[in-house]
Design a protein around this motif. Structure first.
Motif, PDB file in Angstrom:
ATOM      1  N   ILE A   1      -2.853  10.860 -11.547  1.00 54.08           N
ATOM      2  CA  ILE A   1      -2.623   9.469 -11.127  1.00 54.08           C
ATOM      3  C   ILE A   1      -3.525   9.132  -9.942  1.00 54.08           C
ATOM      4  O   ILE A   1      -4.113   8.060  -9.854  1.00 54.08           O
ATOM      5  CB  ILE A   1      -1.142   9.258 -10.719  1.00 54.08           C
ATOM      6  CG1 ILE A   1      -0.234   9.622 -11.885  1.00 54.08           C
ATOM      7  CG2 ILE A   1      -0.888   7.833 -10.251  1.00 54.08           C
ATOM      8  CD1 ILE A   1       1.235   9.621 -11.554  1.00 54.08           C
ATOM      9  N   GLU A   2      -3.666  10.100  -9.013  1.00 53.69           N
ATOM     10  CA  GLU A   2      -4.495   9.873  -7.820  1.00 53.69           C
ATOM     11  C   GLU A   2      -5.954   9.642  -8.220  1.00 53.69           C
ATOM     12  O   GLU A   2      -6.646   8.784  -7.663  1.00 53.69           O
ATOM     13  CB  GLU A   2      -4.390  11.067  -6.875  1.00 53.69           C
ATOM     14  CG  GLU A   2      -3.042  11.153  -6.179  1.00 53.69           C
ATOM     15  CD  GLU A   2      -2.690  12.559  -5.708  1.00 53.69           C
ATOM     16  OE1 GLU A   2      -1.617  12.707  -5.143  1.00 53.69           O
ATOM     17  OE2 GLU A   2      -3.491  13.493  -5.901  1.00 53.69           O
ATOM     18  N   LYS A   3      -6.410  10.410  -9.224  1.00 54.24           N
ATOM     19  CA  LYS A   3      -7.801  10.280  -9.698  1.00 54.24           C
ATOM     20  C   LYS A   3      -8.008   8.891 -10.298  1.00 54.24           C
ATOM     21  O   LYS A   3      -8.995   8.203  -9.989  1.00 54.24           O
ATOM     22  CB  LYS A   3      -8.071  11.382 -10.740  1.00 54.24           C
ATOM     23  CG  LYS A   3      -9.513  11.513 -11.124  1.00 54.24           C
ATOM     24  CD  LYS A   3      -9.740  12.820 -11.886  1.00 54.24           C
ATOM     25  CE  LYS A   3     -11.117  12.863 -12.513  1.00 54.24           C
ATOM     26  NZ  LYS A   3     -11.195  12.261 -13.833  1.00 54.24           N
TER      27      LYS A   3
ATOM     28  N   THR B   1      -6.461   5.382  -0.779  1.00 49.10           N
ATOM     29  CA  THR B   1      -6.132   4.748   0.505  1.00 49.10           C
ATOM     30  C   THR B   1      -7.075   5.171   1.629  1.00 49.10           C
ATOM     31  O   THR B   1      -7.508   4.334   2.429  1.00 49.10           O
ATOM     32  CB  THR B   1      -4.666   5.037   0.892  1.00 49.10           C
ATOM     33  OG1 THR B   1      -3.852   4.633  -0.202  1.00 49.10           O
ATOM     34  CG2 THR B   1      -4.260   4.284   2.128  1.00 49.10           C
ATOM     35  N   SER B   2      -7.412   6.459   1.680  1.00 49.08           N
ATOM     36  CA  SER B   2      -8.295   6.902   2.768  1.00 49.08           C
ATOM     37  C   SER B   2      -9.701   6.309   2.615  1.00 49.08           C
ATOM     38  O   SER B   2     -10.368   6.011   3.620  1.00 49.08           O
ATOM     39  CB  SER B   2      -8.343   8.427   2.825  1.00 49.08           C
ATOM     40  OG  SER B   2      -8.585   8.969   1.558  1.00 49.08           O
ATOM     41  N   VAL B   3     -10.122   6.081   1.372  1.00 44.54           N
ATOM     42  CA  VAL B   3     -11.441   5.464   1.150  1.00 44.54           C
ATOM     43  C   VAL B   3     -11.371   3.965   1.478  1.00 44.54           C
ATOM     44  O   VAL B   3     -12.244   3.408   2.161  1.00 44.54           O
ATOM     45  CB  VAL B   3     -11.915   5.692  -0.315  1.00 44.54           C
ATOM     46  CG1 VAL B   3     -13.161   4.879  -0.630  1.00 44.54           C
ATOM     47  CG2 VAL B   3     -12.186   7.180  -0.558  1.00 44.54           C
TER      48      VAL B   3
ATOM     49  N   GLY C   1       0.826  -1.211   0.000  1.00 42.53           N
ATOM     50  CA  GLY C   1       0.000   0.000   0.000  1.00 42.53           C
ATOM     51  C   GLY C   1       0.854   1.252   0.000  1.00 42.53           C
ATOM     52  O   GLY C   1       2.051   1.201   0.267  1.00 42.53           O
ATOM     53  N   GLU C   2       0.205   2.418  -0.295  1.00 41.73           N
ATOM     54  CA  GLU C   2       0.990   3.656  -0.274  1.00 41.73           C
ATOM     55  C   GLU C   2       1.197   4.107   1.177  1.00 41.73           C
ATOM     56  O   GLU C   2       0.479   3.692   2.082  1.00 41.73           O
ATOM     57  CB  GLU C   2       0.332   4.739  -1.124  1.00 41.73           C
ATOM     58  CG  GLU C   2      -0.931   5.311  -0.552  1.00 41.73           C
ATOM     59  CD  GLU C   2      -1.472   6.490  -1.349  1.00 41.73           C
ATOM     60  OE1 GLU C   2      -0.718   7.160  -2.075  1.00 41.73           O
ATOM     61  OE2 GLU C   2      -2.676   6.754  -1.229  1.00 41.73           O
ATOM     62  N   ARG C   3       2.187   4.936   1.335  1.00 42.89           N
ATOM     63  CA  ARG C   3       2.510   5.433   2.681  1.00 42.89           C
ATOM     64  C   ARG C   3       1.750   6.738   2.870  1.00 42.89           C
ATOM     65  O   ARG C   3       1.920   7.680   2.108  1.00 42.89           O
ATOM     66  CB  ARG C   3       4.021   5.649   2.800  1.00 42.89           C
ATOM     67  CG  ARG C   3       4.804   4.353   2.653  1.00 42.89           C
ATOM     68  CD  ARG C   3       6.267   4.609   2.409  1.00 42.89           C
ATOM     69  NE  ARG C   3       6.897   5.285   3.542  1.00 42.89           N
ATOM     70  CZ  ARG C   3       7.337   4.675   4.624  1.00 42.89           C
ATOM     71  NH1 ARG C   3       7.234   3.366   4.740  1.00 42.89           N
ATOM     72  NH2 ARG C   3       7.879   5.364   5.600  1.00 42.89           N
TER      73      ARG C   3
HETATM   74  C1  FAD Z   1       2.397  15.947   7.913  1.00 39.53           C
HETATM   75  C2  FAD Z   1       1.091  15.560   7.274  1.00 39.53           C
HETATM   76  C3  FAD Z   1      -0.009  15.370   8.065  1.00 39.53           C
HETATM   77  C4  FAD Z   1      -1.226  14.998   7.491  1.00 39.53           C
HETATM   78  N1  FAD Z   1      -2.286  14.806   8.303  1.00 39.53           N
HETATM   79  C5  FAD Z   1      -3.453  14.390   7.788  1.00 39.53           C
HETATM   80  C6  FAD Z   1      -4.549  14.104   8.637  1.00 39.53           C
HETATM   81  O1  FAD Z   1      -4.466  14.233   9.860  1.00 39.53           O
HETATM   82  N2  FAD Z   1      -5.692  13.673   8.047  1.00 39.53           N
HETATM   83  C7  FAD Z   1      -5.813  13.512   6.689  1.00 39.53           C
HETATM   84  O2  FAD Z   1      -6.879  13.089   6.227  1.00 39.53           O
HETATM   85  N3  FAD Z   1      -4.796  13.788   5.878  1.00 39.53           N
HETATM   86  C8  FAD Z   1      -3.614  14.210   6.388  1.00 39.53           C
HETATM   87  N4  FAD Z   1      -2.569  14.449   5.551  1.00 39.53           N
HETATM   88  C9  FAD Z   1      -2.766  14.275   4.099  1.00 39.53           C
HETATM   89  C10 FAD Z   1      -2.799  12.793   3.752  1.00 39.53           C
HETATM   90  O3  FAD Z   1      -1.529  12.233   3.873  1.00 39.53           O
HETATM   91  C11 FAD Z   1      -3.333  12.604   2.337  1.00 39.53           C
HETATM   92  O4  FAD Z   1      -4.626  13.117   2.296  1.00 39.53           O
HETATM   93  C12 FAD Z   1      -3.358  11.149   1.979  1.00 39.53           C
HETATM   94  O5  FAD Z   1      -2.061  10.727   1.661  1.00 39.53           O
HETATM   95  C13 FAD Z   1      -4.299  10.892   0.841  1.00 39.53           C
HETATM   96  O6  FAD Z   1      -4.131   9.585   0.359  1.00 39.53           O
HETATM   97  P1  FAD Z   1      -5.256   8.950  -0.526  1.00 39.53           P
HETATM   98  O7  FAD Z   1      -4.738   7.721  -1.192  1.00 39.53           O
HETATM   99  O8  FAD Z   1      -6.507   8.790   0.244  1.00 39.53           O
HETATM  100  O9  FAD Z   1      -5.548  10.063  -1.610  1.00 39.53           O
HETATM  101  P2  FAD Z   1      -4.744  10.411  -2.923  1.00 39.53           P
HETATM  102  O10 FAD Z   1      -5.707  10.411  -4.042  1.00 39.53           O
HETATM  103  O11 FAD Z   1      -3.485   9.605  -3.031  1.00 39.53           O
HETATM  104  O12 FAD Z   1      -4.334  11.905  -2.628  1.00 39.53           O
HETATM  105  C14 FAD Z   1      -5.276  12.928  -2.410  1.00 39.53           C
HETATM  106  C15 FAD Z   1      -4.495  14.190  -2.024  1.00 39.53           C
HETATM  107  O13 FAD Z   1      -3.806  13.951  -0.780  1.00 39.53           O
HETATM  108  C16 FAD Z   1      -2.485  14.498  -0.816  1.00 39.53           C
HETATM  109  N5  FAD Z   1      -1.510  13.377  -0.763  1.00 39.53           N
HETATM  110  C17 FAD Z   1      -1.509  12.249  -1.501  1.00 39.53           C
HETATM  111  N6  FAD Z   1      -0.500  11.437  -1.184  1.00 39.53           N
HETATM  112  C18 FAD Z   1       0.177  12.067  -0.210  1.00 39.53           C
HETATM  113  C19 FAD Z   1       1.326  11.730   0.525  1.00 39.53           C
HETATM  114  N7  FAD Z   1       2.004  10.595   0.340  1.00 39.53           N
HETATM  115  N8  FAD Z   1       1.760  12.624   1.440  1.00 39.53           N
HETATM  116  C20 FAD Z   1       1.073  13.747   1.680  1.00 39.53           C
HETATM  117  N9  FAD Z   1      -0.031  14.128   1.010  1.00 39.53           N
HETATM  118  C21 FAD Z   1      -0.461  13.304   0.070  1.00 39.53           C
HETATM  119  C22 FAD Z   1      -2.403  15.276  -2.106  1.00 39.53           C
HETATM  120  O14 FAD Z   1      -2.814  16.613  -1.879  1.00 39.53           O
HETATM  121  C23 FAD Z   1      -3.389  14.577  -2.991  1.00 39.53           C
HETATM  122  O15 FAD Z   1      -3.855  15.356  -4.040  1.00 39.53           O
HETATM  123  C24 FAD Z   1      -1.334  14.830   6.081  1.00 39.53           C
HETATM  124  C25 FAD Z   1      -0.210  15.011   5.287  1.00 39.53           C
HETATM  125  C26 FAD Z   1       0.989  15.392   5.863  1.00 39.53           C
HETATM  126  C27 FAD Z   1       2.194  15.580   5.000  1.00 39.53           C
END
Ligand code: FAD
Ligand code: FES
Length: 274
Positions: free
Chosen positions: A263-265, A67-69, A42-44
């Motif tokens: 890519i995220e979309k 990942t959040s979903v 999985g992604e970090r």
């Molecule tokens: C220090 C820090 C604290 C955070 N705290 C929170 C929190 O408390 N709650 C929360 O919901 N989110 C938090 N985030 C953001 C969270 O990491 C991203 O929303 C998450 O990675 C999204 O992953 P996804 O696969 O669901 O969405 P994706 O579709 O992968 O990404 C959606 C959006 O999330 C952001 N994102 C994606 N990947 C990353 C990544 N590896 N690192 C950082 N941002 C990313 C980008 O803006 C992106 O457009 C935090 C980020 C950082 C850097």
């Protein structure tokens, strides 16, 4: 493995997730974050720490992408995450500033407020907390707000359906015009943080922002979280994620955040179509 001990909706988009991670709770300090992985491949995902209960870490998470979903749909109490790494990042060096404003408009800001408010109050500060939501329906349940840890607590909504109408920046402008605010700690959307830096340009106070960059390893090795800061390159995972808001190159931060949008979309669409 890191067992899920609690999961709860905060509103339609955000949820609270608590996991066992005693190695984090033992060492965590305000300002630091964790990186979770749902599976080995999985992604970090970096997340702020909202609560610490014994050996359990609680996080506020927005259902934003794959990942959040996935975490929301497929993990329940008793499930285990593959990894919870941390605490990562530089702890904030907090002191008794006098009057301090905490401000947030998105999950990673609301989460950080809880620990910061408690620590700043312990140090003797007068803590004013402002939490912005789009609308009344999105306001978190009372127990997840900063209300009980702050001397003054304000809700603002963009549509005015609860509390003050407007963004935290609007209310902050009013507060600093009549109060001596000596420090501001703000989280939330990157575009809001850019506006905050502009709005506080002439303010005689420390202004810190949580710079939420895209992170991969979280230890300063990969360069993904690079931030142009005060004329040099800093790494949000190692040197932050909190920085002096007025020294950050926000245009560069916003540009870099948009790098993977396509890519995220696609990743989310593929996951939802399974
Ligand atoms: C220090 C820090 C604290 C955070 N705290 C929170 C929190 O408390 N709650 C929360 O919901 N989110 C938090 N985030 C953001 C969270 O990491 C991203 O929303 C998450 O990675 C999204 O992953 P996804 O696969 O669901 O969405 P994706 O579709 O992968 O990404 C959606 C959006 O999330 C952001 N994102 C994606 N990947 C990353 C990544 N590896 N690192 C950082 N941002 C990313 C980008 O803006 C992106 O457009 C935090 C980020 C950082 C850097
Ligand atoms: S996430 Fe790799 S250097 Fe910060």
């Amino acid at each position: 493995m890191f067992r899920v001990t609690m999961k709860e909706d905060l509103n339609d988009q955000d949820y609270y997730l608590e996991v066992e991670a005693p190695h984090v709770t033992k060492h965590w300090k305000p300002g630091q974050f964790v990186i979770i992985m749902t599976h080995e491949k999985g992604e970090r995902v970096p997340l702020s720490v909202a609560t610490i209960n014994g050996g359990r870490v609680g996080m506020f998470i927005k259902k934003l992408g794959k990942t959040s979903v996935e975490l929301y749909r497929e993990f329940r109490v008793g499930s285990s995450l593959y990894a919870v790494s941390g605490p990562l990042g530089k702890p904030l060096k907090l002191e008794d500033y006098g009057t301090v404003v905490l401000a947030s408009d998105a999950v990673c800001g609301h989460a950080e407020q809880l620990g910061l408010a408690q620590e700043l109050a312990k140090l003797g500060n007068k803590v004013i907390s402002i939490q912005t939501f789009k609308t009344e329906k999105e306001v978190y349940p009372e127990k997840y707000l900063t209300t009980k840890y702050a001397d003054e607590h304000y809700i603002t909504t963009l549509d005015g359906t609860a509390g003050y109408k407007g963004h935290y920046i609007d209310l902050l402008r009013e507060l600093v015009a009549r109060r001596e605010v000596k420090a501001v700690f703000a989280g939330g959307a990157l575009a809001s943080l850019k506006k905050l830096a502009e709005a506080t340009a002439g303010l005689d106070a420390k202004v810190y922002a949580l710079v939420r960059t895209i992170m991969v390893d979280g230890t300063g090795m990969c360069g993904s979280c690079r931030v142009r800061y005060n004329g040099v390159i800093a790494y949000a995972c190692r040197d932050g994620p909190w920085f002096d808001a007025r020294l950050v190159d926000w245009d560069d931060v916003l540009r870099r955040d948009a790098r993977f949008k396509k890519i995220e979309k696609i990743a989310l669409e593929k996951y939802l179509a399974r």
